[in-house]
Design a protein around this motif. Structure first.
Motif, PDB file in Angstrom:
ATOM      1  N   VAL A   4      19.676 -19.820 -55.434  1.00 62.32           N
ATOM      2  CA  VAL A   4      18.721 -20.141 -56.291  1.00 62.32           C
ATOM      3  C   VAL A   4      17.325 -19.568 -55.635  1.00 62.32           C
ATOM      4  O   VAL A   4      16.563 -19.302 -56.421  1.00 62.32           O
ATOM      5  CB  VAL A   4      18.706 -21.588 -56.534  1.00 62.32           C
ATOM      6  N   ASN A  19      14.322 -17.680 -54.296  1.00 61.67           N
ATOM      7  CA  ASN A  19      13.946 -16.364 -54.822  1.00 61.67           C
ATOM      8  C   ASN A  19      13.505 -15.300 -53.869  1.00 61.67           C
ATOM      9  O   ASN A  19      13.128 -15.898 -52.718  1.00 61.67           O
ATOM     10  CB  ASN A  19      12.861 -16.472 -55.607  1.00 61.67           C
ATOM     11  N   GLU A  29      17.885 -28.778 -43.994  1.00 56.98           N
ATOM     12  CA  GLU A  29      16.626 -28.467 -44.234  1.00 56.98           C
ATOM     13  C   GLU A  29      15.994 -27.957 -43.117  1.00 56.98           C
ATOM     14  O   GLU A  29      16.776 -27.712 -42.016  1.00 56.98           O
ATOM     15  CB  GLU A  29      15.904 -30.002 -44.466  1.00 56.98           C
ATOM     16  N   HIS A  78      16.651 -12.256 -62.039  1.00 63.29           N
ATOM     17  CA  HIS A  78      15.899 -13.423 -62.508  1.00 63.29           C
ATOM     18  C   HIS A  78      14.668 -13.062 -61.992  1.00 63.29           C
ATOM     19  O   HIS A  78      14.014 -13.474 -61.165  1.00 63.29           O
ATOM     20  CB  HIS A  78      16.447 -14.712 -61.678  1.00 63.29           C
ATOM     21  N   ASN A 109      11.879 -29.731 -54.018  1.00 58.84           N
ATOM     22  CA  ASN A 109      11.811 -30.480 -55.371  1.00 58.84           C
ATOM     23  C   ASN A 109      13.161 -30.100 -56.031  1.00 58.84           C
ATOM     24  O   ASN A 109      13.472 -30.990 -56.650  1.00 58.84           O
ATOM     25  CB  ASN A 109      10.484 -29.752 -55.779  1.00 58.84           C
ATOM     26  N   ILE A 110      13.653 -28.766 -55.973  1.00 61.22           N
ATOM     27  CA  ILE A 110      14.879 -28.834 -56.865  1.00 61.22           C
ATOM     28  C   ILE A 110      15.983 -29.358 -56.092  1.00 61.22           C
ATOM     29  O   ILE A 110      16.974 -30.065 -56.744  1.00 61.22           O
ATOM     30  CB  ILE A 110      15.243 -27.291 -56.949  1.00 61.22           C
ATOM     31  N   ILE A 114      19.176 -22.939 -52.177  1.00 59.21           N
ATOM     32  CA  ILE A 114      17.771 -23.484 -52.758  1.00 59.21           C
ATOM     33  C   ILE A 114      16.689 -23.300 -51.862  1.00 59.21           C
ATOM     34  O   ILE A 114      15.675 -22.693 -52.213  1.00 59.21           O
ATOM     35  CB  ILE A 114      17.923 -24.868 -53.125  1.00 59.21           C
ATOM     36  N   GLY A 119      17.471 -26.566 -48.567  1.00 60.45           N
ATOM     37  CA  GLY A 119      16.353 -27.036 -49.313  1.00 60.45           C
ATOM     38  C   GLY A 119      16.264 -28.281 -49.945  1.00 60.45           C
ATOM     39  O   GLY A 119      15.763 -28.418 -50.784  1.00 60.45           O
TER      40      GLY A 119
HETATM   41  P1  NAX Z   1      10.316 -26.577 -52.414  1.00 62.07           P
HETATM   42  O1  NAX Z   1       9.054 -25.852 -51.656  1.00 62.07           O
HETATM   43  O2  NAX Z   1       9.840 -27.970 -53.135  1.00 62.07           O
HETATM   44  O3  NAX Z   1      11.435 -26.784 -51.700  1.00 62.07           O
HETATM   45  C1  NAX Z   1      11.918 -25.817 -50.780  1.00 62.07           C
HETATM   46  C2  NAX Z   1      12.689 -26.492 -49.727  1.00 62.07           C
HETATM   47  O4  NAX Z   1      13.554 -25.546 -48.872  1.00 62.07           O
HETATM   48  C3  NAX Z   1      11.679 -27.326 -48.707  1.00 62.07           C
HETATM   49  O5  NAX Z   1      11.991 -28.584 -48.542  1.00 62.07           O
HETATM   50  C4  NAX Z   1      11.601 -26.387 -47.255  1.00 62.07           C
HETATM   51  O6  NAX Z   1      11.654 -27.430 -46.266  1.00 62.07           O
HETATM   52  C5  NAX Z   1      13.218 -25.987 -47.530  1.00 62.07           C
HETATM   53  N1  NAX Z   1      13.705 -24.555 -46.822  1.00 62.07           N
HETATM   54  C6  NAX Z   1      12.977 -23.618 -46.694  1.00 62.07           C
HETATM   55  N2  NAX Z   1      13.502 -22.605 -45.830  1.00 62.07           N
HETATM   56  C7  NAX Z   1      14.566 -23.364 -45.527  1.00 62.07           C
HETATM   57  C8  NAX Z   1      15.759 -22.852 -44.729  1.00 62.07           C
HETATM   58  N3  NAX Z   1      15.579 -21.554 -44.047  1.00 62.07           N
HETATM   59  N4  NAX Z   1      16.832 -23.403 -44.823  1.00 62.07           N
HETATM   60  C9  NAX Z   1      16.737 -24.678 -45.535  1.00 62.07           C
HETATM   61  N5  NAX Z   1      15.931 -25.313 -46.018  1.00 62.07           N
HETATM   62  C10 NAX Z   1      14.606 -24.573 -46.096  1.00 62.07           C
HETATM   63  O7  NAX Z   1      10.851 -25.472 -53.554  1.00 62.07           O
HETATM   64  P2  NAX Z   1      11.689 -25.530 -54.787  1.00 62.07           P
HETATM   65  O8  NAX Z   1      10.671 -25.993 -55.950  1.00 62.07           O
HETATM   66  O9  NAX Z   1      12.734 -26.593 -54.664  1.00 62.07           O
HETATM   67  O10 NAX Z   1      12.138 -24.191 -54.918  1.00 62.07           O
HETATM   68  C11 NAX Z   1      12.941 -23.577 -54.125  1.00 62.07           C
HETATM   69  C12 NAX Z   1      13.329 -22.015 -54.315  1.00 62.07           C
HETATM   70  O11 NAX Z   1      13.782 -21.849 -55.825  1.00 62.07           O
HETATM   71  C13 NAX Z   1      12.102 -21.261 -54.444  1.00 62.07           C
HETATM   72  O12 NAX Z   1      12.186 -20.033 -53.769  1.00 62.07           O
HETATM   73  C14 NAX Z   1      11.666 -20.855 -56.014  1.00 62.07           C
HETATM   74  O13 NAX Z   1      11.075 -19.536 -56.256  1.00 62.07           O
HETATM   75  C15 NAX Z   1      13.352 -20.769 -56.465  1.00 62.07           C
HETATM   76  N6  NAX Z   1      13.301 -21.047 -57.868  1.00 62.07           N
HETATM   77  C16 NAX Z   1      14.296 -20.377 -58.449  1.00 62.07           C
HETATM   78  C17 NAX Z   1      14.647 -20.519 -59.864  1.00 62.07           C
HETATM   79  C18 NAX Z   1      15.857 -19.718 -60.366  1.00 62.07           C
HETATM   80  O14 NAX Z   1      15.889 -19.653 -61.653  1.00 62.07           O
HETATM   81  N7  NAX Z   1      16.720 -18.892 -59.486  1.00 62.07           N
HETATM   82  C19 NAX Z   1      13.716 -21.101 -60.628  1.00 62.07           C
HETATM   83  C20 NAX Z   1      12.976 -22.194 -59.886  1.00 62.07           C
HETATM   84  C21 NAX Z   1      12.368 -21.838 -58.782  1.00 62.07           C
HETATM   85  O15 NAX Z   1      11.375 -21.007 -58.839  1.00 62.07           O
END
Ligand code: NAX
Length: 335
Positions: free
Chosen positions: A134, A136, A47, A191, A20-21, A92, A16
């Motif tokens: 990270v 979820n 990605e 979490h 964003n993260i 992530i 990922g």
């Molecule tokens: P985004 O949707 O901005 O980015 C996710 C990225 O992951 C995208 O670019 C997508 O193309 C990529 N992706 C999706 N599936 C993939 C795979 N199988 N292999 C490689 N890349 C893949 O989300 P973002 O805001 O970055 O959040 C990412 C994750 O973090 C979400 O699941 C979110 O729920 C989780 N979080 C976890 C937190 C924690 O404290 N543990 C807090 C923040 C966040 O909510």
């Protein structure tokens, strides 16, 4: 690319990476903010789908940042190439929950992703690789990756550090002290909104939090739910989930597991439970943890949990047991 120092780089795989993260995390990793100013870093950026195009731009920006410590960059959609020789995997990328999606659907969809990633890490990363999840639902995703890749249980973690940082900021604001004065805040369990931010062991400027904040009803009835719901509050205000603070917490976790924990303190991370504090074994459960001088870690022992804390710990344990059962059913595997 040759690095500025002769030490071998620490290779960090990030899924990922264009999200964003991921975007907020990798530039700080490359700058030396996690492993220090003398430690080169190599990045394997992973990605899928449209994220792969965006990743090309991210790689251009990494080049344009001219980081002296950045030894190598791999950008790929292939899991084995992405996890090859990784020392750390930062998982992530995950599919977010969409309207109409049941929790079980999400556990099934993301569960399959983490099966594939766990297997690829087991095949291609270094044998002692450490993994921080990270994406979820991170605790259960981490359990799935651990089992699928037959990874070493002591090397697989799920992130609860953002919750710890949020809790520290709230305690500091209430007591009117700087956040750096807050220590020993442990996040117990999942979490999710059942997590338990344990305030009873926390200290503010060396004083017990329960002395610095005499309003114990606030601690129980306002602070605990506010930490549990902080993610939702950020989404409501920002229109998007926490990203920069989540990236910051992921990097805090890596740093805290890489370097020994300062005397008298601890950090929060979810690890495979073995029964500590009466929690059922076999779930990734958030605990207060200390990293030792040799790089290994231990769960902080001997903390007293009163009836309020025990009830909260039992609730979040129950949710994790249910998540595990749901994921096992959706994937058709034993977890
Ligand atoms: P985004 O949707 O901005 O980015 C996710 C990225 O992951 C995208 O670019 C997508 O193309 C990529 N992706 C999706 N599936 C993939 C795979 N199988 N292999 C490689 N890349 C893949 O989300 P973002 O805001 O970055 O959040 C990412 C994750 O973090 C979400 O699941 C979110 O729920 C989780 N979080 C976890 C937190 C924690 O404290 N543990 C807090 C923040 C966040 O909510």
């Amino acid at each position: 690319m040759a690095s500025a120092t002769s030490r071998p780089p620490i290779r960090v795989a990030v899924t990922g990476a264009a999200g964003n993260i991921g975007y907020a995390a990798i530039f700080r990793l490359a700058s030396g903010a996690v492993f220090g100013p003398d430690q080169p870093v190599a990045l394997n950026l992973i990605e899928v789908g449209p994220g792969l195009d965006a990743l090309k731009g991210v790689v251009m920006e990494l080049e344009d940042a001219a980081f002296p410590l950045l030894a190598d960059v791999v950008a790929t959609g292939d899991l084995d190439a992405g996890f090859r020789d990784a020392d750390w995997c930062l998982l992530i990328g995950a599919v977010p929950r969409k309207a109409g999606m049941e929790r079980k659907d999400l556990l099934g969809i993301n569960g399959r992703i983490f099966v594939g990633q766990g297997e690829a890490i087991g095949r291609s990363a270094k044998p002692g690789v450490r993994v921080l999840v990270v994406g979820n639902p991170c605790n259960t995703n981490a359990l799935i990756a651990l089992r699928a890749g037959k990874l070493r249980p002591e090397n697989v973690f799920a992130m609860t550090r953002l919750d710890e940082n949020r809790a520290k900021a709230m305690l500091a604001a209430k007591a009117g002290v700087h956040v750096s004065a807050v220590r020993r805040v442990g996040i117990w369990g999942n979490h999710s909104s059942t997590q338990f931010p344990a305030f009873a062991h926390a200290t503010l400027g060396g004083r017990p939090a329960t002395a610095a904040i005499p309003d114990h009803a606030w601690l129980r009835d306002t602070f605990v739910p506010a930490v549990q719901q902080r993610g939702a509050a950020v989404i409501k205000a920002r229109g998007a989930s926490s990203a920069a603070s989540a990236a910051n917490a992921a990097l805090d976790t890596l740093r805290s597991l890489h370097f020994p924990t300062p005397e008298g303190d601890w950090h929060s991370v979810a690890v495979l439970s073995k029964g500590d504090y009466g929690v059922k074994p076999g779930i990734l459960f958030g605990y207060p943890v200390r990293t030792k001088a040799d790089g290994s870690w231990e769960i902080v022992q001997g903390l007293e949990l009163d009836a309020f804390a025990r009830e909260k710990v039992a609730l979040t344990e129950q949710e994790l047991l249910e998540e595990r059962a749901t994921a096992a059913e959706a994937l058709g595997v034993a977890l």
